[in-house]
Design a protein around this motif. Structure first.
Motif, short mmCIF file in Angstrom:
data_model
loop_
_atom_site.label_atom_id
_atom_site.label_comp_id
_atom_site.label_asym_id
_atom_site.label_seq_id
_atom_site.Cartn_x
_atom_site.Cartn_y
_atom_site.Cartn_z
N ILE A 45 -10.27 54.56 10.87
CA ILE A 45 -10.75 54.90 12.22
C ILE A 45 -12.22 55.33 12.18
N SER A 46 -12.50 56.45 11.53
CA SER A 46 -13.88 56.94 11.48
C SER A 46 -14.01 58.00 10.40
N MET A 47 -15.26 58.31 10.04
CA MET A 47 -15.54 59.37 9.09
C MET A 47 -16.60 60.29 9.68
N ASP A 48 -16.27 61.57 9.82
CA ASP A 48 -17.21 62.57 10.32
C ASP A 48 -17.85 63.31 9.15
N LEU A 49 -19.17 63.48 9.22
CA LEU A 49 -19.89 64.24 8.19
C LEU A 49 -20.40 65.53 8.82
N TRP A 50 -19.85 66.66 8.35
CA TRP A 50 -20.20 67.98 8.86
C TRP A 50 -21.15 68.66 7.89
N PHE A 51 -22.34 69.05 8.36
CA PHE A 51 -23.36 69.69 7.53
C PHE A 51 -23.32 71.21 7.76
N LEU A 52 -23.31 71.96 6.67
CA LEU A 52 -23.36 73.42 6.76
C LEU A 52 -24.81 73.83 6.97
N THR A 53 -25.14 74.30 8.16
CA THR A 53 -26.52 74.64 8.50
C THR A 53 -26.81 76.13 8.39
N ASN A 54 -25.77 76.96 8.39
CA ASN A 54 -25.96 78.40 8.27
C ASN A 54 -24.77 78.97 7.52
N ILE A 55 -24.97 79.25 6.23
CA ILE A 55 -23.85 79.70 5.41
C ILE A 55 -23.43 81.12 5.77
N GLU A 56 -24.39 81.98 6.19
CA GLU A 56 -24.04 83.36 6.53
C GLU A 56 -23.10 83.42 7.73
N GLU A 57 -23.34 82.56 8.72
CA GLU A 57 -22.51 82.57 9.92
C GLU A 57 -21.46 81.46 9.92
N GLY A 58 -21.44 80.65 8.86
CA GLY A 58 -20.44 79.59 8.76
C GLY A 58 -20.57 78.53 9.83
N ILE A 59 -21.82 78.13 10.15
CA ILE A 59 -22.06 77.15 11.21
C ILE A 59 -22.13 75.75 10.60
N TRP A 60 -21.27 74.87 11.13
CA TRP A 60 -21.23 73.46 10.72
C TRP A 60 -21.70 72.59 11.89
N VAL A 61 -22.48 71.56 11.58
CA VAL A 61 -22.97 70.63 12.60
C VAL A 61 -22.55 69.21 12.20
N LYS A 62 -21.89 68.51 13.12
CA LYS A 62 -21.50 67.11 12.86
C LYS A 62 -22.70 66.22 13.14
N ARG A 63 -23.31 65.67 12.08
CA ARG A 63 -24.50 64.85 12.25
C ARG A 63 -24.19 63.35 12.30
N TYR A 64 -23.08 62.96 11.72
CA TYR A 64 -22.75 61.53 11.70
C TYR A 64 -21.27 61.32 11.95
N THR A 65 -20.95 60.29 12.72
CA THR A 65 -19.60 59.73 12.80
C THR A 65 -19.73 58.28 12.39
N LEU A 66 -19.15 57.93 11.27
CA LEU A 66 -19.31 56.61 10.69
C LEU A 66 -18.13 55.72 11.07
N PRO A 67 -18.35 54.42 11.15
CA PRO A 67 -17.33 53.50 11.67
C PRO A 67 -16.20 53.22 10.69
N SER A 68 -15.25 52.42 11.17
CA SER A 68 -14.00 52.18 10.42
C SER A 68 -14.23 51.45 9.11
N GLN A 69 -15.28 50.59 9.01
CA GLN A 69 -15.47 49.86 7.76
C GLN A 69 -15.88 50.79 6.62
N VAL A 70 -16.37 51.97 6.96
CA VAL A 70 -16.69 52.97 5.94
C VAL A 70 -15.48 53.87 5.69
N ALA A 71 -14.69 54.14 6.74
CA ALA A 71 -13.59 55.11 6.68
C ALA A 71 -12.35 54.50 6.04
N ARG A 72 -12.45 54.23 4.75
CA ARG A 72 -11.31 53.70 4.00
C ARG A 72 -10.84 54.75 3.01
N ILE A 73 -9.62 54.63 2.57
CA ILE A 73 -9.07 55.61 1.64
C ILE A 73 -9.86 55.60 0.34
N PHE A 74 -10.11 56.77 -0.20
CA PHE A 74 -10.85 57.01 -1.44
C PHE A 74 -12.35 56.71 -1.34
#
Length: 370
Positions: free
Chosen positions: A299-328
């Motif tokens: 379906i898709s692959m989301d990449l979440w970047f940790l932008t602030n480790i003290e406050e635990g803030i994650w930002v989703k910068r990319y949602t990649l398509p199904s041809q990338v979202a394969r097992i392993f």
């Protein structure tokens, strides 16, 4: 007619090699693989192309990085390491096994034939350093609790404040990896020598050692969040939680919670069992940031970047398509041109450029290693 210019040779900073200026420019424009072949033409070309000044000038013109790739041959306990030019996916050569040298960039790998054996490889020189197998004195008493397994995880990092290089070793007690108590040890080393392993407090909970990521001097692990007891799935930690070990202080840090939407996705999709959710998660270091990858297979692959480790803030910068979202398929490197590299099996690497939507195979590792 182009005049000959004196260029410094590699053997000594005082040696000079006459090379026509036009030939120098032509050599600078050649990809790394061609330079490896051209070095055999004559001694002056070999000296020139081995010169640190020429190497620096060539690197400035060819921005694609070189990738060190390891490959274990089938039915063998040995590991081959080689250098691959990412501009063409070509193997440039095998990294030799030699002694001595420095450690500007290091790879830590296990010697499969020895239970606690680790070696450090310097990809730039081919130098290897074998670390001691002996367990730390602090943890010798732990042996009464069970039989030590193979090394479950290892990592190498440099402490910026001191310049020291350290390796982290996670081993387990019991016959089954990642199923019982895990032990933690640290060692300090340089290019030619090492200290002794020092026993440290164990991890805060059971680690999923499939992905070990180093960002700065901190080592990150996904935590194993379930156990199987008589066929039942028991939740033992919050899904997507991350444990971290600080190589400078040699202590475990607080548990880092994963992205909130990811945690909600796992809670709302209970039809997929916990092992299935675990297969969808991986960690990476991209552009100096810790990244959690959520791969919803097909379906898709989301990449979440940790932008602030003290406050635990994650930002989703990319949602990649199904041809990338394969097992392993897991991300492991971001290039300056926007491409993201993915492991897509034991012997292949592929890329995806979110800017252009271009997906391509980069290489099939080491089958044609010279």
């Amino acid at each position: 007619m182009a005049s000959s210019k004196l260029r410094p040779a590699a053997s000594s900073s005082d040696d000079l090699v006459p090379v026509p200026g036009s030939m120098y420019e032509i050599l600078l424009r050649q990809p790394a693989k061609e330079l490896c072949r051209l070095r055999a033409v004559c001694r002056s070309w070999r000296a020139l192309t081995s010169c640190p000044l020429f190497i620096a000038a060539h690197k400035a013109r060819h921005t694609d990085p070189l990738l060190a790739v390891g490959c274990a041959k089938e039915n063998s306990t040995s590991i081959r390491f080689g250098v691959v030019d990412l501009s063409g996916g070509n193997a440039l050569g095998r990294i030799p096994k030699v002694g001595g040298g420095t450690v500007p960039t290091s790879i830590c790998f296990a010697r499969l034939s020895r239970p606690l054996g680790l070696s450090i490889l310097n990809p730039a020189t081919g130098a290897t350093l074998t670390l001691p197998e002996r367990r730390s004195e602090e943890l010798l008493h732990e042996m009464k609790w069970g039989k030590p397994s193979l090394v479950e995880a290892r990592a190498v990092g440099q402490v910026s404040s001191t310049g020291e290089y350290k390796a982290l070793r996670i081993t387990g007690l019991g016959d089954e990896p990642c199923s019982g108590r895990q032990l933690c040890e640290v060692i300090t080393f340089d290019g030619t020598s090492h200290g002794r392993w020092r026993g440290k407090q164990g991890p805060p909970s059971l680690l999923n050692t499939s992905f070990v990521i180093v960002v700065g001097a901190v080592v990150y692990f996904l935590m194993k969040f379930y156990s199987l007891d008589s066929g039942d799935q028991l939740l033992i930690a919050e899904p997507s939680s991350i444990a971290s070990f600080n190589l400078e202080t040699e202590e475990w840090m607080g548990i880092l919670r994963g992205p909130a939407p990811l945690r909600k996705f796992i809670q709302d999709n209970k039809d997929l069992n916990y092992p299935g959710h675990s297969l969808q998660l991986s960690l990476a270091e991209l552009n100096g940031c810790l990244v959690t990858a959520h791969n919803i297979h097909g379906i898709s692959m989301d990449l979440w970047f940790l932008t602030n480790i003290e406050e635990g803030i994650w930002v989703k910068r990319y949602t990649l398509p199904s041809q990338v979202a394969r097992i392993f398929v897991c991300p492991f490197l971001a290039l300056d041109d926007g491409r993201i590299l993915f492991e897509s099996g034991k012997r292949t690497v592929e890329s995806y450029n979110p800017r252009t939507g271009t997906h391509a195979d980069v290489l099939e590792a080491l089958e044609t290693m010279p």
